[in-house]
Each structure stands twice: as structure tokens, then as C-alpha cells.
Design a protein around this motif. Structure first.
Motif, PDB file in Angstrom:
ATOM      1  N   PRO A 107       6.554   0.280   6.118  1.00  0.00           N
ATOM      2  CA  PRO A 107       5.168   0.687   5.550  1.00  0.00           C
ATOM      3  C   PRO A 107       4.882   0.103   4.232  1.00  0.00           C
ATOM      4  O   PRO A 107       3.613  -0.325   3.904  1.00  0.00           O
ATOM      5  CB  PRO A 107       5.760   2.196   5.210  1.00  0.00           C
ATOM      6  N   ALA A 108       5.919  -0.505   3.467  1.00  0.00           N
ATOM      7  CA  ALA A 108       5.544  -0.902   2.326  1.00  0.00           C
ATOM      8  C   ALA A 108       5.224  -2.586   2.330  1.00  0.00           C
ATOM      9  O   ALA A 108       4.197  -3.030   1.591  1.00  0.00           O
ATOM     10  CB  ALA A 108       6.909  -1.410   1.276  1.00  0.00           C
ATOM     11  N   LEU A 109       5.782  -3.189   3.444  1.00  0.00           N
ATOM     12  CA  LEU A 109       5.141  -4.551   3.747  1.00  0.00           C
ATOM     13  C   LEU A 109       3.705  -4.431   4.178  1.00  0.00           C
ATOM     14  O   LEU A 109       2.689  -5.215   3.749  1.00  0.00           O
ATOM     15  CB  LEU A 109       6.000  -5.212   4.849  1.00  0.00           C
ATOM     16  N   GLU A 110       3.560  -3.404   4.995  1.00  0.00           N
ATOM     17  CA  GLU A 110       2.159  -3.269   5.510  1.00  0.00           C
ATOM     18  C   GLU A 110       1.134  -2.905   4.198  1.00  0.00           C
ATOM     19  O   GLU A 110       0.007  -3.474   4.454  1.00  0.00           O
ATOM     20  CB  GLU A 110       2.118  -1.994   6.588  1.00  0.00           C
ATOM     21  N   ASP A 111       1.492  -2.183   3.472  1.00  0.00           N
ATOM     22  CA  ASP A 111       0.636  -1.873   2.321  1.00  0.00           C
ATOM     23  C   ASP A 111       0.314  -3.097   1.245  1.00  0.00           C
ATOM     24  O   ASP A 111      -0.703  -3.180   0.958  1.00  0.00           O
ATOM     25  CB  ASP A 111       1.647  -0.750   1.342  1.00  0.00           C
ATOM     26  N   LEU A 112       1.464  -4.095   1.364  1.00  0.00           N
ATOM     27  CA  LEU A 112       1.061  -5.229   0.525  1.00  0.00           C
ATOM     28  C   LEU A 112      -0.011  -6.184   1.328  1.00  0.00           C
ATOM     29  O   LEU A 112      -0.882  -6.783   0.685  1.00  0.00           O
ATOM     30  CB  LEU A 112       2.444  -6.046   0.645  1.00  0.00           C
ATOM     31  N   VAL A 113       0.176  -6.123   2.743  1.00  0.00           N
ATOM     32  CA  VAL A 113      -1.071  -6.711   3.479  1.00  0.00           C
ATOM     33  C   VAL A 113      -2.414  -5.768   3.086  1.00  0.00           C
ATOM     34  O   VAL A 113      -3.291  -6.630   2.756  1.00  0.00           O
ATOM     35  CB  VAL A 113      -0.594  -6.695   4.847  1.00  0.00           C
ATOM     36  N   ARG A 114      -2.526  -4.624   3.305  1.00  0.00           N
ATOM     37  CA  ARG A 114      -3.431  -3.924   3.137  1.00  0.00           C
ATOM     38  C   ARG A 114      -4.190  -4.389   1.598  1.00  0.00           C
ATOM     39  O   ARG A 114      -5.608  -4.452   1.468  1.00  0.00           O
ATOM     40  CB  ARG A 114      -3.426  -2.540   3.187  1.00  0.00           C
ATOM     41  N   ARG A 115      -3.258  -4.590   0.627  1.00  0.00           N
ATOM     42  CA  ARG A 115      -3.900  -4.754  -0.810  1.00  0.00           C
ATOM     43  C   ARG A 115      -4.219  -6.151  -0.966  1.00  0.00           C
ATOM     44  O   ARG A 115      -4.438  -6.425  -2.031  1.00  0.00           O
ATOM     45  CB  ARG A 115      -2.685  -4.013  -1.769  1.00  0.00           C
ATOM     46  N   GLY A 116      -3.931  -6.935  -0.029  1.00  0.00           N
ATOM     47  CA  GLY A 116      -4.252  -8.349  -0.275  1.00  0.00           C
ATOM     48  C   GLY A 116      -3.196  -9.216  -1.065  1.00  0.00           C
ATOM     49  O   GLY A 116      -3.476 -10.238  -1.414  1.00  0.00           O
ATOM     50  N   ARG A 117      -2.034  -8.695  -1.118  1.00  0.00           N
ATOM     51  CA  ARG A 117      -1.159  -9.444  -1.932  1.00  0.00           C
ATOM     52  C   ARG A 117      -0.237 -10.359  -1.023  1.00  0.00           C
ATOM     53  O   ARG A 117       0.259 -11.530  -1.469  1.00  0.00           O
ATOM     54  CB  ARG A 117       0.305  -8.404  -2.362  1.00  0.00           C
ATOM     55  N   ILE A 118      -0.303 -10.058   0.281  1.00  0.00           N
ATOM     56  CA  ILE A 118       0.502 -10.966   1.218  1.00  0.00           C
ATOM     57  C   ILE A 118      -0.384 -11.158   2.624  1.00  0.00           C
ATOM     58  O   ILE A 118      -1.281  -9.917   2.613  1.00  0.00           O
ATOM     59  CB  ILE A 118       1.789 -10.458   1.868  1.00  0.00           C
ATOM     60  N   GLY A 119      -0.427 -12.216   3.181  1.00  0.00           N
ATOM     61  CA  GLY A 119      -1.286 -12.398   4.554  1.00  0.00           C
ATOM     62  C   GLY A 119      -0.720 -11.718   5.574  1.00  0.00           C
ATOM     63  O   GLY A 119      -1.149 -10.980   6.454  1.00  0.00           O
ATOM     64  N   SER A 120       0.759 -11.585   5.705  1.00  0.00           N
ATOM     65  CA  SER A 120       1.583 -11.059   6.582  1.00  0.00           C
ATOM     66  C   SER A 120       2.984 -10.792   6.322  1.00  0.00           C
ATOM     67  O   SER A 120       3.460 -11.280   5.288  1.00  0.00           O
ATOM     68  CB  SER A 120       1.630 -11.906   7.953  1.00  0.00           C
TER      69      SER A 120
END
Length: 319
Positions: free
Chosen positions: A144-157
Motif C-alpha cells: 500500500p505504501a508503494l502504491e501511494d508513492l505512485v499515486r502521489r507522483g513520487r515514483i513511476g512504478s
């Protein structure tokens, strides 16, 4: 340079420049030589650079920052990692984000195209093992934390290190949302060497097959099995080390490479590049000479099925 599709990450060069050599994990080099190697890799058509905080205590990431002064060349992407371990679930999001922030600061950039868990995913918690992240924690807090980083535009995948405990890794690879990429052992010995903890259920070929089955992009690692598939180990290792055992096992392969008319390292890289599950091979090179050998291996093209079979037979491998 040939390009292949790395899962949902999209098209990337068939070679990825890894950070282990840049961070002097695979023997000594200099900052100047490492920077020159990064620049030459990009000039050769490599468009994915894979680093981690653990490669030389951030040295590989600092090399990338120095090489491009905070402005990556057009089309070049980076992946980095976080060694998480098994913290309290509540602490996971902040831990991951701080690791990402620190990595981006060292690279002088603001975005990572891929962010990977740099731990073994295991079926159960391993007391006193900072290298292990249990599946339960991964499902509850890490994914969930990794998915949140994607949603917030911090990472691409995001992705995982898919090495130890094949059953646990396969569970993660097959459950939605699935990783965009997985770093999987891909070598003709079908060996993870010292990466596989004692008594762990590690089956690299089965992990590769699981990643392919679930549409996860494969970043092949350990193509030369940390030097075991070369003409000589470039760092001091005790005789009982797993890499030394693999080095001795690979003696018939070195003889075969001479018959093929190429170096052992070149042939080992061509073998990994010819494995149908592999989308890109992560290089562990530490200087331009090693890089050029790998680029030439990629240019030589895939091995024929009969050549692959001959090489496997030389070391008694089904990988």
C-alpha cells in the motif's frame, strides 16, 4: 541497442547499468572512472540505471548525481531501492519515503522511475534478519505504501527483489496489484549463491517462470554470478564461500567459452540475454572496459537454442 518491454515500466534497453560496480561492491574503482562509465553507458544506448543506497553506502547514487549534475539525459530512467527489513507496519510509509528522499538527494533528481524493495520477501518473519521482509508485512503495509508513492507522483512504478523463498515471492508476484518489475537471478548455473540464505527454498528458474506468468517485468541479475562465470574473481573471498563453489563448478563453462571464441563474461551475459523470461540484464560493471565487453555481448545477439543447451550441459544446469 535492442529494446524489450519491461512489464508496465515500458520499453527499456536490453542492458541496464547496475550500481553494484559503481559503488565498488564488485571490486575497487574510482569515482572518476565510475562517472565515465555511466556516461559511456548512456552513449552506448543504455537507458535504465539501477542503483541503491546499499551500493557503497550511497556511492552509486552519488556517481549518478555527478555524472549528470541533476539533469538526466532525455529518455534515461533510474531505479533505486529501499532496504526495509521488518519494522512496525505503522513505520513503513515514512521509512520508505525517507529512503526515497535520501536517494533522490544523492542523485540530484526529484523522481524515480522504479522503486524496489531491496529485501528478500519471506513466508515468515526472520528474527534478527534485516534482509528479510515477511509476506504479511508486505501485504499489510509495504505494497500500500508503494502504491501511494505512485499515486502521489513520487515514483513511476515499484518492484521487488525476487530471490529467496520462491514460494513467498511467487505469492507476491501473483497478487494484485502486482509489481511492475522484479529483480530475478538469471544465470546458467541457476544459482543465487550467497544471496540465498542457508536452508532457504530458492529456485531461480521457477521464480523467473512465475514472473513471466504474471506479466511482471524481469530485470535479470547475477548474469556472471558475482564473478563465478568469469576467468577470475576480482576480490578476496574465502575458499568456502558459495561464489567460490560456483566458480569451480563453472570450469567446464570457461573451457567452452574459449571454444566459442569469446570471453567467459561475454558468453555468460549472452546466455542471460537469451533467456526468454529476461527483459533486461542488470550489469555489475565497475569500469568502461567491463562495460564495453557487455555492450559487445549484447550486439552479438541471442544464442541459438542448441548453443544454450550445450552451455547448460557443460555445467549440468537446467537453468
Amino acid at each position: 541497442m535492442e529494446r524489450r518491454t519491461l512489464g508496465s515500466v515500458g520499453e527499456v534497453s536490453v542492458l541496464t547499468l547496475g550500481g553494484g560496480g559503481l559503488g565498488q561492491v564488485w571490486g575497487p574503482t574510482t569515482r572518476q572512472e565510475a562517472v565515465a562509465t555511466v556516461r559511456e553507458a548512456v552513449d552506448a544506448g543504455i537507458d535504465l540505471i539501477d542503483v541503491a543506497p546499499g551500493y557503497g553506502d550511497g556511492e552509486a547514487e552519488r556517481v549518478v548525481g555527478e555524472a549528470f549534475a541533476g539533469k538526466l539525459p532525455a529518455g534515461v530512467r533510474v531505479s533505486t531501492k529501499c532496504g526495509l527489513g521488518n519494522p512496525d507496519p505503522f513505520d513503513v510509509p515514512a521509512f520508505l519515503e525517507k529512503s526515497l528522499d535520501d536517494s533522490l538527494t544523492r542523485m540530484r533528481i526529484s523522481f524515480a522511475d522504479v522503486f524496489l524493495l531491496h529485501n528478500h520477501v519471506t513466508a515468515e518473519a526472520e528474527p534478527g534478519a534485516p534482509w528479510a521482509t515477511p509476506v504479511s508485512l508486505f501485504v499489510e503495509a509495504v505494497r500500500p505504501a508503494l502504491e501511494d508513492l505512485v499515486r502521489r507522483g513520487r515514483i513511476g512504478s515499484w518492484g521487488i527483489t525476487a530471490v529467496a523463498d520462491t514460494a513467498a515471492v511467487t505469492e507476491v508476484l501473483g497478487a494484485a496489484p502486482t509489481p511492475a518489475a522484479a529483480q530475478c537471478v538469471a544465470n546458467l548455473l541457476d544459482s543465487a549463491g550467497e544471496l540465498a540464505p542457508a536452508q532457504s527454498d530458492t529456485r531461480p528458474a521457477e521464480t523467473l517462470a512465475a514472473a513471466r506468468r504474471h506479466g511482471v517485468g524481469v530485470m535479470g541479475i547475477r548474469a556472471v554470478q558475482a564473478g563465478a562465470l568469469t576467468y577470475g574473481i576480482d576480490r578476496e573471498l574465502p575458499p568456502e564461500h558459495p561464489i567460490m563453489a560456483d566458480f569451480h563448478r563453472a570450469e567446464p563453462f570457461r573451457a567452452l567459452a574459449r571454444e566459442f571464441g569469446e570471453s567467459a563474461a561475454s558468453l555468460a551475459h549472452r546466455y542471460a540475454l537469451s533467456m526468454p523470461e529476461v527483459d533486461t540484464v542488470v550489469l555489475g560493471v565497475k569500469d568502461r572496459a567491463e562495460l564495453r565487453e557487455c555492450v559487445a555481448a549484447a550486439a552479438a545477439g541471442r544464442l541459438r537454442p542448441d548453443e544454450m543447451a550445450t552451455i547448460r550441459a557443460a555445467v549440468g544446469s537446467g537453468g
